[in-house]
Design an enzyme around this catalytic site. Structure first.
Site, mmCIF file in Angstrom:
data_model
loop_
_atom_site.group_PDB
_atom_site.id
_atom_site.type_symbol
_atom_site.label_atom_id
_atom_site.label_comp_id
_atom_site.label_asym_id
_atom_site.label_seq_id
_atom_site.Cartn_x
_atom_site.Cartn_y
_atom_site.Cartn_z
ATOM 1 N N LYS A 87 -0.318 -8.222 -7.440
ATOM 2 C CA LYS A 87 0.753 -8.579 -6.492
ATOM 3 C C LYS A 87 0.721 -10.075 -6.174
ATOM 4 C CE LYS A 87 0.060 -7.851 -1.917
ATOM 5 N NZ LYS A 87 0.248 -9.029 -1.064
ATOM 6 N N ASN A 88 -0.464 -10.584 -5.830
ATOM 7 C CA ASN A 88 -0.535 -11.959 -5.341
ATOM 8 C C ASN A 88 -0.449 -13.007 -6.441
ATOM 9 O OD1 ASN A 88 -0.596 -10.963 -2.799
ATOM 10 N ND2 ASN A 88 -2.799 -11.254 -2.468
ATOM 11 N N CYS A 142 1.532 -12.389 12.336
ATOM 12 C CA CYS A 142 1.518 -11.096 11.655
ATOM 13 C C CYS A 142 0.311 -10.289 12.111
ATOM 14 C CB CYS A 142 1.567 -11.263 10.143
ATOM 15 S SG CYS A 142 0.012 -11.403 9.342
ATOM 16 N N ARG A 178 -1.522 -17.085 11.087
ATOM 17 C CA ARG A 178 -1.059 -17.504 9.774
ATOM 18 C C ARG A 178 0.029 -18.585 9.811
ATOM 19 N NH1 ARG A 178 -0.549 -12.279 5.998
ATOM 20 N NH2 ARG A 178 -1.021 -13.758 4.363
ATOM 21 N N ASP A 237 -9.464 -9.663 1.399
ATOM 22 C CA ASP A 237 -8.638 -8.495 1.054
ATOM 23 C C ASP A 237 -9.469 -7.267 0.661
ATOM 24 O OD1 ASP A 237 -6.381 -9.967 1.589
ATOM 25 O OD2 ASP A 237 -5.941 -10.447 -0.499
ATOM 26 N N ARG A 272 3.520 -1.627 -0.266
ATOM 27 C CA ARG A 272 3.781 -3.052 -0.480
ATOM 28 C C ARG A 272 2.826 -3.601 -1.542
ATOM 29 N NH1 ARG A 272 2.932 -6.481 4.465
ATOM 30 N NH2 ARG A 272 3.217 -7.954 2.769
#
Ligand code: EPU
Length: 417
Positions: A22-23, A117, A122, A305, A397
């Site tokens: 994803k990233n 968030c 952030r 993560d 997501r």
């Protein structure tokens, strides 16, 4: 809203393929803004964040074709709308990644400020500071970043802290700037390198990606290319922890061990046997699970993560451990939910002290962010009885077909509407 219902107590075993990262996919999709030619991207995971990013790029005027699988073609012959609206940025902070390339290509960009968030404040001050150093005029008005630059110019930028998307935004902007840009204290994450590889294949001159100093010599134009997204190291790590915590044995294909060294070392310390080849990793967990201390930090250190997933592992391991979170100020949202499942965890500032217990108990829990959700899935897999996880849109997501993959590994998982 969908829920995931997990019947705990099965050891995971079997083989699955790991999806594209994803990233890495998100910034690489944004790289299409930098050229009028077609960018073909392979191994793009089917995720809600990818769908949001494609919708954002489409409304900017990019012509997008998806092959129904993991291939996406993007052609930005011209950009008709230089705005990233709040509605999209608020659902996915990575939308900030359009700022640098849009400004570099079109000389103008208007991007909503992401706001806070679930995991921390952030801010995006480093993105803004870097673009200003490259000659952009930036003002913040009514919650939007308004950026303008007839032509960006190369600059020597020392970033105040290590930021992944900040590095990616500035690296993309610098590819089309006049002159040379040097980014010091740059993020070394493999996703930055994967983006750099794509940009280099598009004609960019980038040196040093993967180190903390990246040099970019601006070129006049970039061209189309075909690029493959790297494997998702966090998805890989999540499945490895699931196997370790459940006392299982799994084989993961289409992934890489060299980008997961810190995570694999910790799993070995916890008692797992791990083997790997060029594009696979296997894990076998026999015997007692041991508690491990860890501290998150930028790559190549232990990734934030993966913090929540290891918290679950430690929750049922022998002994007491300390997990220190240094990247985000509020990334222990899963702790309260894990405690409701019987975990014994105390939070003191940026540290969580985890006393291992014999087992967790299934109950109803609520997902609060992507990786916290993943930790609740892992907890559900090893808990006694049934766990129902609500708000799983967070999970969708970032994890492609997670319920199908878990089912293939023998887990008892159902998705309810
Ligand atoms: N920060 C600032 N100013 C900035 C930028 C960042 O103070 O201008 C701070 C942040 O508040 C944070 C730290 O710097 O405390 C690091 O943040 P970073 O900018 O590196 O995070 P990011 O680029 O927004 C990416 C990943 C995250 C991952 C972090 C850290 C993407 C799209 N997102 O976020 O992934 O946690 O790097 O590795 O690449 C996830 O996938 O679940 C996820 C949150």
């Amino acid at each position: 809203m969908q829920k995931l219902v997990i019947q705990g107590g099965t050891s995971l075993s079997g083989e699955i393929c790991i999806s594209g990262a994803k990233n890495a996919a998100l910034p690489i999709l944004c790289a299409s803004l930098l050229t009028a030619e077609t960018l073909k991207i392979e191994n793009v995971p089917q995720l809600n964040d990818v769908t949001t990013m494609l919708a954002l790029l489409r409304q900017m005027g990019i012509d997008i074709t998806q092959d129904g699988k993991q291939g996406v073609e993007l052609a930005a012959a011209s950009l008709s709308n230089l705005v990233a609206p709040y509605e999209m940025v608020k659902t996915m902070r990575a939308a900030i990644l359009v700022l640098g390339p849009m400004l570099a290509r079109a000389g103008k960009a208007m991007v909503s400020l992401p706001g806070g968030c679930a995991i921390g404040l952030r801010p995006v001050d480093q993105h803004i500071k870097g673009l200003q150093a490259m000659g952009a005029e930036i003002k913040i008005d009514h919650g939007y970043i308004h950026a303008q630059a007839k032509h960006l110019t190369g600059a020597h930028i020392v970033m105040d802290l290590v930021t992944v998307t900040g590095t990616e935004n500035l690296m993309m902007a610098a590819t089309l700037a006049n002159g040379t840009t040097v980014l010091e204290n740059a993020a070394r994450e493999p996703e930055v390198t994967n983006l750099a590889d794509c940009l280099i294949a598009m004609g960019a001159k980038i040196y040093g990606a993967g180190s903390d100093t990246i040099t970019i010599e601006g070129v006049r134009t970039l061209h189309g290319t075909t690029h493959r997204v790297m494997p998702d190291r966090i998805e890989t790590g999540t499945f490895l922890v699931a196997a370790a915590a459940s006392g299982g044995e799994i084989y993961l294909r289409d992934t890489r061990a060299d980008i997961l060294t810190a995570v694999l070392d910790k799993l070995r310390e916890a008692g797992a046997t791990i083997e790997s080849g060029q594009d696979w990793i296997s894990l076998k967990m026999k015997g007692v699970l041991k508690s491990i201390n860890l501290r998150t930090a930028p790559y190549p250190a232990f990734p934030t993560d993966m913090q929540a997933q290891f918290m679950v592992l430690n929750s049922v391991a022998e002994g007491t451990s300390i997990i220190t979170e240094t990247i985000f100020e509020n990334r222990f949202m899963h702790v309260q939910e894990l405690k409701r499942m019987g975990a014994n965890i105390e939070v003191e500032g940026s540290a969580a002290i985890v006393h291992g217990v014999a087992s967790l108990d299934g109950t109803n829990v609520m997902a609060t962010d992507l990786r916290a959700s993943a930790s609740l899935v892992l907890a559900g897999l090893i808990a006694r009885g049934e766990t129902t996880i609500e708000r799983i849109y967070h999970l969708d997501r970032g994890y492609e077909h997670i319920d199908e993959k878990l089912t293939r590994l023998g887990a008892k998982v159902r998705r309810l509407n």
